[in-house]
Design an enzyme around this catalytic site. Structure first.
Site, PDB file in Angstrom:
ATOM      1  N   ALA A  12      -3.104  -6.296   7.954  1.00 31.66           N
ATOM      2  CA  ALA A  12      -3.371  -5.139   9.672  1.00 31.66           C
ATOM      3  C   ALA A  12      -2.160  -5.537  10.588  1.00 31.66           C
ATOM      4  CB  ALA A  12      -5.235  -5.662   9.910  1.00 31.66           C
TER       5      ALA A  12
ATOM      6  N   ASN B 287      -9.970 -10.644  14.621  1.00 30.56           N
ATOM      7  CA  ASN B 287      -9.369 -11.561  13.461  1.00 30.56           C
ATOM      8  C   ASN B 287      -7.874 -12.255  13.006  1.00 30.56           C
ATOM      9  OD1 ASN B 287     -11.977 -12.157  11.179  1.00 30.56           O
ATOM     10  ND2 ASN B 287     -11.829  -9.081  11.843  1.00 30.56           N
TER      11      ASN B 287
ATOM     12  N   HIS C 105      -1.663  -3.811  18.533  1.00 33.86           N
ATOM     13  CA  HIS C 105      -1.714  -5.334  18.626  1.00 33.86           C
ATOM     14  C   HIS C 105       0.158  -5.198  18.732  1.00 33.86           C
ATOM     15  CE1 HIS C 105      -5.767  -6.556  16.523  1.00 33.86           C
ATOM     16  NE2 HIS C 105      -5.400  -5.796  15.354  1.00 33.86           N
TER      17      HIS C 105
END
Ligand SMILES: NC(=O)c1ccc[n+]([C@@H]2O[C@H](COP(=O)([O-])OP(=O)(O)OC[C@H]3O[C@@H](n4cnc5c(N)ncnc54)[C@H](O)[C@@H]3O)[C@@H](O)[C@H]2O)c1
Length: 271
Positions: A127, A192, A220
């Site tokens: 991710a 996470n 992110h």
């Protein structure tokens, strides 16, 4: 390989579909969820040709199905409750709710159980990009890790937002800045990535979290400063349609890890 899945939500459903449609060549033996009807709906939708998949309400049932690998795609609570026990029984585990492993008691319980039985813990990190580079850099020393996460305000628990003084967010707002271990406790379903970065780099990241009512992606931005390199990573992920907190790429990353673990790939790229 005999595989079982805990958590039949956004990520679990992508995995069940990938296995039952033959995209990941492995045998699905059991599913478990605190809402068992979610597992039943998935088996009806995707796995009608495989009537022997157990839908479990407890870990004993899951262990009876004799999985060699269990994917945890449920919650940090599920990691604490099930992962050390699975490892004690010699069953390897893929952990999605990796934020749970920033708690030192949980990490110790997981490591101790794994050491005794030899079963392994795998953490998919697709991710975000670049975790292989961060791991490599850690061999020479990492000085600082900073993560900035931007998500739509709908991705956050409204109660947590209210507690932090952001009951109503009309434009992009920084809702948190601080240590990563605090961030994963405050936002257990949102960051996470912090834990993956911490485990890869050996440093607890410094974290900023932004809620934005207009943003349609989970973004992110990561900066890693090390002895050998400075790494900048920016990932813009499409949220999973069933769960805005989760990026679709996270589920695809779990599929990729499963494909590698069940074998058949003769050339493995990435460390
Ligand atoms: N590592 C990553 O890159 C990454 C990315 C996104 C999400 N996640 C994490 O993965 C997990 C799953 O994500 P998701 O989007 O599929 O979530 P989801 O909320 O869509 O689905 C989770 C499912 O697990 C079930 N569940 C929760 N706790 C349980 C327990 N103790 N026992 C059994 N079932 C339980 C829920 O009922 C639900 O059906 C979450 O913890 C999420 O934070 C990790």
């Amino acid at each position: 390989m005999r595989v079982a899945i805990i958590g039949c939500g956004a990520i679990g459903s992508v995995l069940v579909e990938a296995i039952c449609r033959g995209y990941v060549k492995t045998e699905l033996v059991a599913l478990m969820d605190i809402c068992p009807e979610r597992c039943e709906n998935l088996t009806k939708s995707f796995c009608s040709e495989f009537p022997n998949i157990s839908v479990c309400r407890n870990l004993g049932c899951m262990l009876n199905a004799k999985p060699q690998l269990v994917v945890e795609a449920a919650s940090q609570q599920a990691v604490r409750e099930y992962v050390p026990r699975l490892l004690q029984h010699g069953v390897s585990v893929v952990v999605l709710s990796v934020g749970a492993l920033l708690d030192e008691h949980t990490l110790k319980a997981v490591k101790d159980a794994s050491r005794v039985s030899g079963a392994k813990v795998y953490i998919p990190t697709g991710a975000i990009a670049g975790i292989d580079a961060v791991k490599a850099l850690a061999n020479a020393g990492v000085k600082r890790v900073v993560l900035r996460t931007y998500k739509n305000v709908k991705a956050f628990d409204p109660e947590t937002l209210r507690r932090l003084g952001f009951g109503e967010v009309r434009e992009r707002a920084k809702i948190f800045e601080g240590r990563g271990d605090i961030a994963v406790k405050l936002f257990p379903a949102n960051v996470n990535v912090v834990a993956a970065l911490a485990l890869a780099s050996g440093l607890i990241p410094w974290v900023e979290v932004y809620a934005d009512p207009r943003l349609e992606k989970n973004i992110h931005e990561i900066a890693v400063e090390g002895v050998a390199s400075t790494i900048s990573i920016r990932v813009e992920n499409i949220p999973h349609p069933r769960n805005p907190r989760t990026s679709y790429l996270a589920a695809l990353s779990a599929i990729q890890l499963l494909k590698q673990l069940v074998g058949g790939e003769t050339v493995v790229v990435g460390t």
